[in-house]
Design an enzyme around this catalytic site. Sequence first.
Site, PDB file in Angstrom:
ATOM      1  CG  ASP A  82      -6.304  -7.289  -7.535  1.00 33.74           C
ATOM      2  OD1 ASP A  82      -5.304  -7.621  -6.867  1.00 33.74           O
ATOM      3  OD2 ASP A  82      -7.018  -6.325  -7.226  1.00 33.74           O
ATOM      4  NE  ARG A  95      -3.931   2.568  -0.600  1.00 33.84           N
ATOM      5  CZ  ARG A  95      -5.175   2.379  -0.163  1.00 33.84           C
ATOM      6  NH1 ARG A  95      -5.929   3.404   0.175  1.00 33.84           N
ATOM      7  NH2 ARG A  95      -5.670   1.172  -0.036  1.00 33.84           N
ATOM      8  CD  GLU A 145      -3.053  -1.074   0.295  1.00 42.11           C
ATOM      9  OE1 GLU A 145      -3.127  -0.095  -0.485  1.00 42.11           O
ATOM     10  OE2 GLU A 145      -3.856  -2.022   0.267  1.00 42.11           O
ATOM     11  CB  THR A 205      -2.440  -1.204  -9.122  1.00 37.52           C
ATOM     12  OG1 THR A 205      -3.673  -1.915  -9.018  1.00 37.52           O
ATOM     13  CG2 THR A 205      -1.818  -1.023  -7.750  1.00 37.52           C
ATOM     14  CD  GLU A 226     -10.974  -2.062  -8.142  1.00 35.73           C
ATOM     15  OE1 GLU A 226     -12.071  -1.660  -7.675  1.00 35.73           O
ATOM     16  OE2 GLU A 226      -9.918  -2.006  -7.494  1.00 35.73           O
TER      17      GLU A 226
END
Length: 603
Positions: free
Chosen positions: A318, A189, A185, A584, A497
């Site tokens: 994913d 991010r 993360e 992502t 998504e």
Amino acid sequence: MSSDASLRKRKTQPKKEPIRRESSPANDIQNDDDFDIDTSALFWYTRIMWIPLILVTGAFLYYNPSALQDAANVFLGLESEDTFGAPGVSGDLRFIPDAQKKDAIVEAFKHAWRSYERDAMGCDEYHPISQQGSNLTEAGGIGYTIIDSMDTMLIMGLDEDYKRARQWVETRLNFDRDALFSTFETTIRILGGLLSAYHLSGNDPLYLNLAVDLANRILPVFDTSSGLPQSKVNLAERKGYPNDEFPNLVTTAEVATLQLEFRYLSYLTGNEKYWIKVEEVMKTIKEARMPHGLASIYMDVDTGKFVPSAIRLGSRSDSYYEYLLKQYIQTNNTEPVYKDMYDDAIDAVHGHLIKKSPYARMTYTSELIPEQHPNGQLSWRLTPKQDHFVCFFGGSLMLGAIITGAAVEQSLVSVPPKKTDFTVIGTRDWQTGTELVRTCWDTHDTATGLAPEVVHFRIPEDGIENTNMHTPVDWYIKGARPGEFPPYDARYILRPETVESLFIAFRLTGDNKYREWGWSIFQAIERHCKVETGGYAAIINVDEVPSRQEDKMETFLMSETLKYLYLLFEDASVIPLDKYVLNTEAHPLPIFTPNIRTSFVDS
Ligand SMILES: *[C@@H]1O[C@H](CO)[C@@H](O)[C@H](O)[C@H]1NC(C)=O
Ligand SMILES: *[C@@H]1O[C@H](CO)[C@@H](O)[C@H](O)[C@H]1NC(C)=O
């Protein structure tokens, strides 16, 4: 009355009750009794109606044989006309920005950002209902919400808000925090956000310096016997830690979704060390390949092998698939090893996970769950469960089709692509991609117009074959029952998504339906997730109106959901897909041709 109700055309049957419950076959038959009409008369009437239509169609095709080819192209979502030019070229009439809708989305962003700023500036996370912030750890915030949102401000032209955010980053941000943070993360991010802000601000050195500082703190997590990174990092100690639940396990997504960020940092700094670490991870994954070519959600950080565990495109794996393709894109198609790994994985996905629902023939992805038998043998059970996460995959497959599946030079692929632009594999991926995008759109067919966190699809073992003429809906929210507290699966937590896929699909086709779907989703967010006092909140049940909100605004609302929606209505020259790859967390990074070469050769 807004237009979205008419857009949300039900593919299967009208909803019978607000909650799509997990029903037994008996339950379904009972429900279907609600539709009491004389079906036998209808049956013969519809048969007779077909006869003149068949005669006319036959005559038409006799005189216009090419119509059949056109029809096949329409089915594939392909264009049979002349080339329109490269992806989403500016000036193309289909890509005219929609100022009114863009403005509405910018207003939504301001509603989210300014209430965060008012109530929680500097805190990692925002709770819009209680109007307060919280930090990931007690050691203090690391700019989680702020850095995740800055590139969206730059793209939307929110200069004043951006200046205040930058001011905070310059004067208050500090990564010297003695606590454990998620490697994954923090990378997607914060490191991703800093790198993207660096590029979009015209190379403001503030961000590159911070990115280097942060990456150097994270780098020791890769010092393991396999080279796979530890899940956690103590940013002050500069040391990796396992996650406490399963100390030797890491998820495939978390180890394989750091590559774009670290590689771009190497490119910017000319220092290979970041690149080498994340490339080592890809080598380990390549060597660990399982016979069927699929990836389990867990890997062993000591051995570097896959551990028998669920196989799916959803949570915990994913973005592994996403980054296989995007690594190939990021370095301007110069590293064929990623194309090979991607093609291999997508073949396996088609071979094992892509399924169709029984009635409306919705394309979806299943999961494989390992089962250990008493004799020690392992078998895989197919489970028709699809996470909202998987909705990135439709757009990703379409993007992959025009890159790894192009039969022509990539820049010559038209918009939308023609059938002849694709190889056989490209045609397959494009078709599956467009179908998955539609499926994700169709799962917004709920009381709120928002899709749940997890959907299950019906399979014959449910007993659906017995229900005859009356088709139940093809999908449902497992465990949802009227009068009971909604299950985890029923939530919508502002996830991006589906709109991510809509953005890509629109850029690659110019088909206005993707804008219409995106607008409908935006309106549903406005109606059900907006908090009047400021911010947006998750809702606990997409099938309940009025909706019940939860006191959390995920940072990806501002970094991803609203950014993708904005870009959907923006001119195609803003963040063009042939110049950028989005990480992502939707942080755009420029595509580059590597000037430093590393040793990962396809063996
Ligand atoms: C979170 O961290 C920030 C930055 O260190 C600090 O300003 C803020 O007071 C902290 N908030 C809470 C609720 O602890
Ligand atoms: C990518 O490669 C092509 C040649 O194959 C070149 O024309 C183009 O400029 C490159 N793009 C970037 C961003 O390096």
